[in-house]
Design an enzyme around this catalytic site. Structure first.
Site, mmCIF file in Angstrom:
data_model
loop_
_atom_site.group_PDB
_atom_site.id
_atom_site.type_symbol
_atom_site.label_atom_id
_atom_site.label_comp_id
_atom_site.label_asym_id
_atom_site.label_seq_id
_atom_site.Cartn_x
_atom_site.Cartn_y
_atom_site.Cartn_z
ATOM 1 N N ASP A 179 0.862 -1.186 0.000
ATOM 2 C CA ASP A 179 0.000 0.000 0.000
ATOM 3 C C ASP A 179 0.899 1.238 0.000
ATOM 4 O OD1 ASP A 179 -2.970 0.891 0.550
ATOM 5 O OD2 ASP A 179 -1.698 2.141 1.837
ATOM 6 N N ASN A 187 -2.418 12.762 -3.459
ATOM 7 C CA ASN A 187 -3.418 13.225 -4.425
ATOM 8 C C ASN A 187 -3.916 14.626 -4.065
ATOM 9 O OD1 ASN A 187 -3.740 11.392 -6.526
ATOM 10 N ND2 ASN A 187 -4.978 10.008 -5.270
ATOM 11 N N ASP A 196 -1.833 9.616 -10.609
ATOM 12 C CA ASP A 196 -1.789 8.517 -11.585
ATOM 13 C C ASP A 196 -0.348 8.203 -11.999
ATOM 14 O OD1 ASP A 196 -4.475 8.217 -11.490
ATOM 15 O OD2 ASP A 196 -4.896 9.064 -13.475
ATOM 16 N N GLU A 223 -4.607 2.333 -4.421
ATOM 17 C CA GLU A 223 -3.150 2.423 -4.249
ATOM 18 C C GLU A 223 -2.599 1.145 -3.623
ATOM 19 O OE1 GLU A 223 -5.426 4.168 -2.496
ATOM 20 O OE2 GLU A 223 -4.708 4.645 -0.473
#
Ligand SMILES: [Mg+2]
Length: 305
Positions: A179, A187, A196, A223
């Protein structure tokens, strides 16, 4: 990004299987402008070629000594790794019974002897076209469109077969759940476009650490990534997890909102022999518990036990 297979018919390999030397030469000469041709003179050689090279199409003589074309076809269609290779029979006998046998053994088409060049070319072209389309569809179905990694569909489809194989060979299965740490903050701070790009870079690192063609690197969720490692014991699994976590750290993707000022991964890993074809959920739960512990312990680390 996912690069769709843009192979051409010219790049496809057709394996021609015929015990008759002249017949092999005639067929491969007819097809040589269309695609790549390889010839073998018997069914056992054809089977071992298929296991090593996986051709795009087989063109098979029905009448061969020892193992005939029909039995070769059945063997191909009963092999999980080979059953998607289309097969065209060449047959001197076009009686109703003989045609039925061709279909029933799993053949995709047949051409009668004496072979008419244009008919053979068209039938081969048609089979190759649908094979290429099917391959492209498979790529779309089993890959994540952003990162090009495998996706959950792949895992669902592949796990029962993989677990059967490992149980039969009494081999362990290594599983690592990764993770990205503080990805929401990434983000929020850098925006989704950069988010991305971050996912793509991490995915690439995972891909580079797969050991062989059997290791599967999967985008599991937003993620979250998953590594499925056949035959990997606890030591091997831990090592691979540590290498990946370190590689992401060393790549130094800036993330100002973390202690390390860069993107890091946490990983929960396990290796087990105690599984069966229904136990995927249980294994993932165990990996998830370890991942949770890695997060609690301060992230950027592996917990493997
Ligand atoms: Mg023959």
């Amino acid at each position: 990004m996912l690069a769709l297979d843009t192979r051409t018919i010219e790049s496809c390999t057709v394996l021609i299987v015929d015990d008759d030397n002249v017949s092999r030469t005639v067929i491969s000469t007819i097809l040589s402008d269309l695609c790549q041709c390889v010839t073998v003179s018997n069914a056992p050689d054809a089977l071992s070629y298929c296991k090593q090279q996986k051709p795009d199409l087989l063109v098979v003589d029905v009448n061969m000594p020892e193992m005939n074309g029909l039995n070769l076809c059945k063997a191909i269609k009963h092999d999980d790794d080979l059953d998607d290779i289309p097969l065209i029979f060449i047959t001197g006998n076009v009686s109703k019974e003989s045609q039925l046998q061709c279909w029933e053994s799993g053949g995709n088409d047949f051409v009668s002897k004496p072979v008419i060049a244009q008919t053979l070319i068209h039938r081969v072209r048609n089979q190759l076209l649908s094979k290429l389309r099917m391959d492209a569809l498979t790529t779309l179905t089993f890959h994540d469109s952003l990162t090009g990694l495998l996706n959950r569909n792949y895992l669902k489809q592949e796990y029962p077969r993989l677990s059967r194989q490992l149980m039969r060979d009494q081999q362990p299965l290594g599983v690592i759940l990764f993770d990205i740490d503080y990805f929401k903050q990434y983000n929020d701070h850098y925006g989704h476009l950069y988010g991305d790009q971050c996912l793509e870079r991490v995915a690439k690192i995972l891909q580079q650490h797969g050991r062989r063609s059997r290791d599967a690197m999967i985008r599991y969720g937003g993620e979250e990534f998953l590594a499925i490692l056949p035959d990997a014991d606890m030591t091997a699994t831990r090592k691979i997890a540590q290498n990946i976590v370190k590689a992401v750290y060393d790549t130094n993707i800036p993330h100002v909102q973390t202690v390390h000022s860069r993107v890091t991964l946490s990983a929960g890993a396990i290796s087990t022999k105690a599984f069966d074809q229904d136990s995927l959920e249980d294994i993932l739960d165990l990996a998830d518990i370890n991942l949770y512990e890695a997060k609690l312990n301060g992230k950027n680390q592996v917990v493997c036990k």
